[in-house]
Design an enzyme around this catalytic site. Structure first.
Site, PDB file in Angstrom:
ATOM      1  N   TYR A 197     -12.533  -3.010  -2.672  1.00  0.00           N
ATOM      2  CA  TYR A 197     -13.049  -3.038  -1.297  1.00  0.00           C
ATOM      3  C   TYR A 197     -14.580  -3.029  -1.237  1.00  0.00           C
ATOM      4  O   TYR A 197     -15.143  -2.619  -0.225  1.00  0.00           O
ATOM      5  CB  TYR A 197     -12.490  -1.845  -0.514  1.00  0.00           C
ATOM      6  CG  TYR A 197     -11.057  -2.023  -0.054  1.00  0.00           C
ATOM      7  CD1 TYR A 197     -10.659  -3.152   0.677  1.00  0.00           C
ATOM      8  CD2 TYR A 197     -10.089  -1.063  -0.324  1.00  0.00           C
ATOM      9  CE1 TYR A 197      -9.349  -3.310   1.111  1.00  0.00           C
ATOM     10  CE2 TYR A 197      -8.776  -1.223   0.113  1.00  0.00           C
ATOM     11  CZ  TYR A 197      -8.415  -2.351   0.839  1.00  0.00           C
ATOM     12  OH  TYR A 197      -7.122  -2.511   1.279  1.00  0.00           O
ATOM     13  N   LYS A 210       0.832  -1.197   0.000  1.00  0.00           N
ATOM     14  CA  LYS A 210       0.000   0.000   0.000  1.00  0.00           C
ATOM     15  C   LYS A 210       0.879   1.264   0.000  1.00  0.00           C
ATOM     16  O   LYS A 210       2.085   1.190   0.272  1.00  0.00           O
ATOM     17  CB  LYS A 210      -0.928  -0.054   1.225  1.00  0.00           C
ATOM     18  CG  LYS A 210      -1.929  -1.238   1.205  1.00  0.00           C
ATOM     19  CD  LYS A 210      -2.802  -1.237   2.475  1.00  0.00           C
ATOM     20  CE  LYS A 210      -3.864  -2.325   2.451  1.00  0.00           C
ATOM     21  NZ  LYS A 210      -4.719  -2.276   3.681  1.00  0.00           N
ATOM     22  N   ASN A 246      -1.960  -0.232   7.358  1.00  0.00           N
ATOM     23  CA  ASN A 246      -1.361  -1.525   7.718  1.00  0.00           C
ATOM     24  C   ASN A 246      -0.477  -2.104   6.609  1.00  0.00           C
ATOM     25  O   ASN A 246      -0.272  -3.301   6.525  1.00  0.00           O
ATOM     26  CB  ASN A 246      -2.445  -2.511   8.174  1.00  0.00           C
ATOM     27  CG  ASN A 246      -3.531  -2.687   7.141  1.00  0.00           C
ATOM     28  OD1 ASN A 246      -3.412  -2.215   6.017  1.00  0.00           O
ATOM     29  ND2 ASN A 246      -4.592  -3.380   7.511  1.00  0.00           N
ATOM     30  N   HIS A 297      -1.876  -5.367   1.671  1.00  0.00           N
ATOM     31  CA  HIS A 297      -3.118  -6.134   1.517  1.00  0.00           C
ATOM     32  C   HIS A 297      -2.738  -7.562   1.188  1.00  0.00           C
ATOM     33  O   HIS A 297      -1.749  -7.796   0.485  1.00  0.00           O
ATOM     34  CB  HIS A 297      -3.964  -5.558   0.365  1.00  0.00           C
ATOM     35  CG  HIS A 297      -5.060  -6.499  -0.042  1.00  0.00           C
ATOM     36  ND1 HIS A 297      -6.254  -6.568   0.626  1.00  0.00           N
ATOM     37  CD2 HIS A 297      -5.115  -7.456  -1.009  1.00  0.00           C
ATOM     38  CE1 HIS A 297      -7.004  -7.517   0.074  1.00  0.00           C
ATOM     39  NE2 HIS A 297      -6.338  -8.068  -0.918  1.00  0.00           N
ATOM     40  N   GLU A 311      -9.755 -10.908  -6.891  1.00  0.00           N
ATOM     41  CA  GLU A 311      -8.789  -9.806  -6.817  1.00  0.00           C
ATOM     42  C   GLU A 311      -7.688  -9.919  -7.878  1.00  0.00           C
ATOM     43  O   GLU A 311      -7.306  -8.916  -8.478  1.00  0.00           O
ATOM     44  CB  GLU A 311      -8.168  -9.767  -5.415  1.00  0.00           C
ATOM     45  CG  GLU A 311      -9.189  -9.384  -4.346  1.00  0.00           C
ATOM     46  CD  GLU A 311      -8.624  -9.402  -2.940  1.00  0.00           C
ATOM     47  OE1 GLU A 311      -9.322  -8.936  -2.030  1.00  0.00           O
ATOM     48  OE2 GLU A 311      -7.481  -9.884  -2.737  1.00  0.00           O
TER      49      GLU A 311
HETATM   50  P1  IDP Z   1      -7.675  -7.296   5.798  1.00  0.00           P
HETATM   51  O1  IDP Z   1      -6.939  -6.251   4.992  1.00  0.00           O
HETATM   52  O2  IDP Z   1      -6.851  -7.801   6.942  1.00  0.00           O
HETATM   53  O3  IDP Z   1      -8.217  -8.420   4.947  1.00  0.00           O
HETATM   54  P2  IDP Z   1     -10.367  -6.199   5.914  1.00  0.00           P
HETATM   55  O4  IDP Z   1     -11.354  -6.397   7.011  1.00  0.00           O
HETATM   56  O5  IDP Z   1     -10.601  -6.911   4.617  1.00  0.00           O
HETATM   57  O6  IDP Z   1      -8.926  -6.571   6.488  1.00  0.00           O
HETATM   58  O7  IDP Z   1     -10.270  -4.633   5.666  1.00  0.00           O
HETATM   59  C1  IDP Z   1      -9.622  -4.092   4.541  1.00  0.00           C
HETATM   60  C2  IDP Z   1      -8.807  -2.873   4.982  1.00  0.00           C
HETATM   61  O8  IDP Z   1      -9.675  -1.886   5.522  1.00  0.00           O
HETATM   62  C3  IDP Z   1      -7.804  -3.157   6.089  1.00  0.00           C
HETATM   63  O9  IDP Z   1      -6.592  -3.721   5.629  1.00  0.00           O
HETATM   64  C4  IDP Z   1      -7.617  -1.781   6.693  1.00  0.00           C
HETATM   65  O10 IDP Z   1      -6.737  -0.982   5.892  1.00  0.00           O
HETATM   66  C5  IDP Z   1      -9.022  -1.201   6.597  1.00  0.00           C
HETATM   67  N1  IDP Z   1      -9.804  -1.443   7.819  1.00  0.00           N
HETATM   68  C6  IDP Z   1     -10.384  -2.611   8.208  1.00  0.00           C
HETATM   69  N2  IDP Z   1     -11.030  -2.490   9.362  1.00  0.00           N
HETATM   70  C7  IDP Z   1     -10.863  -1.207   9.751  1.00  0.00           C
HETATM   71  C8  IDP Z   1     -11.321  -0.448  10.890  1.00  0.00           C
HETATM   72  O11 IDP Z   1     -12.006  -0.947  11.791  1.00  0.00           O
HETATM   73  N3  IDP Z   1     -10.936   0.863  10.926  1.00  0.00           N
HETATM   74  C9  IDP Z   1     -10.178   1.448   9.951  1.00  0.00           C
HETATM   75  N4  IDP Z   1      -9.749   0.787   8.882  1.00  0.00           N
HETATM   76  C10 IDP Z   1     -10.080  -0.535   8.769  1.00  0.00           C
HETATM   77 MG    MG Z   2      -9.693  -8.405   3.537  1.00  0.00          MG
END
Ligand code: IDP
Ligand code: MG
Length: 171
Positions: free
Chosen positions: A52, A12, A126, A129, A140
């Site tokens: 997303y 990212k 984070n 992805h 994806e």
């Molecule tokens: P993942 O990336 O670990 O699969 P997902 O639930 O698919 O997690 O969420 C996609 C992305 O959305 C996350 O990597 C993060 O950047 C963001 N995200 C997920 N949950 C939250 C939240 O509760 N607050 C803020 N950002 C979030």
């Molecule tokens: Mg995810």
């Protein structure tokens, strides 16, 4: 039993801005998986929304689109590095090395635990992805890559003629 899989990884914009590409690729090489495709992409709003779409009702969705488009990290970082990894248990292995979604919960030995942060606006920056299951990986990979950009025949494809030019597309 182990299964041969493929998974999409995105470094990212925060990962690129922090010059973490080398560290991340080194860490991911612990997985013993193989890179089957790689490219730098400028992420349009449409691509971000499509990637997303499952999160479209979440309160953080708009910020997440802004983040993945690189609009939090300056014009130069409006890009991601997209990679396809293939090999035994690729999805689980990459997710383990990536760490938990919330960087504060992620084990510090993982990529997200070591390098991620939560901004004061609540965005989970984070760093990477990683697809979480085979269906998501297929959707994806087909979204981010064209068939000829991957060195293996991962999914069925067909030849289409567009403007008199033959092109391979996902079936
Ligand atoms: P993942 O990336 O670990 O699969 P997902 O639930 O698919 O997690 O969420 C996609 C992305 O959305 C996350 O990597 C993060 O950047 C963001 N995200 C997920 N949950 C939250 C939240 O509760 N607050 C803020 N950002 C979030
Ligand atoms: Mg995810």
């Amino acid at each position: 039993m182990e299964t041969f899989e493929q998974t999409l990884v995105l470094i990212k914009p925060d990962g690129l801005k922090k010059s973490l590409t080398g560290n991340i690729l080194t860490k991911l090489s612990e997985s013993k998986l193989e890179i089957a495709g790689a490219k730098v992409i400028r992420v349009s709003k449409a691509l971000a929304e499509e990637h997303y779409y499952e999160l479209k009702d979440k309160p953080f969705f708009e910020e997440l689109l802004t983040y993945i488009q690189g609009k939090l990290h300056g014009e130069h970082y409006e890009r991601v590095l997209a990679l396809v990894y293939t090999g035994e248990d690729a999805i689980k292995r990459v997710r383990q090395i990536a760490g938990a979604t919330n960087p504060e919960d992620a084990d510090p030995t993982t990529i997200r635990g070591a390098y991620g942060r939560i901004t004061t606006k609540g965005v989970y920056e984070n760093v990477i992805h990683a697809s979480s299951n085979p269906e998501e990986a297929e959707r994806e990979i087909k979204l981010w890559f064209e068939p000829q950009e991957i060195v293996y025949d991962l999914y069925p494809k067909e030849e289409k003629v567009l403007n008199n030019v033959k092109k391979l597309v996902w079936k």
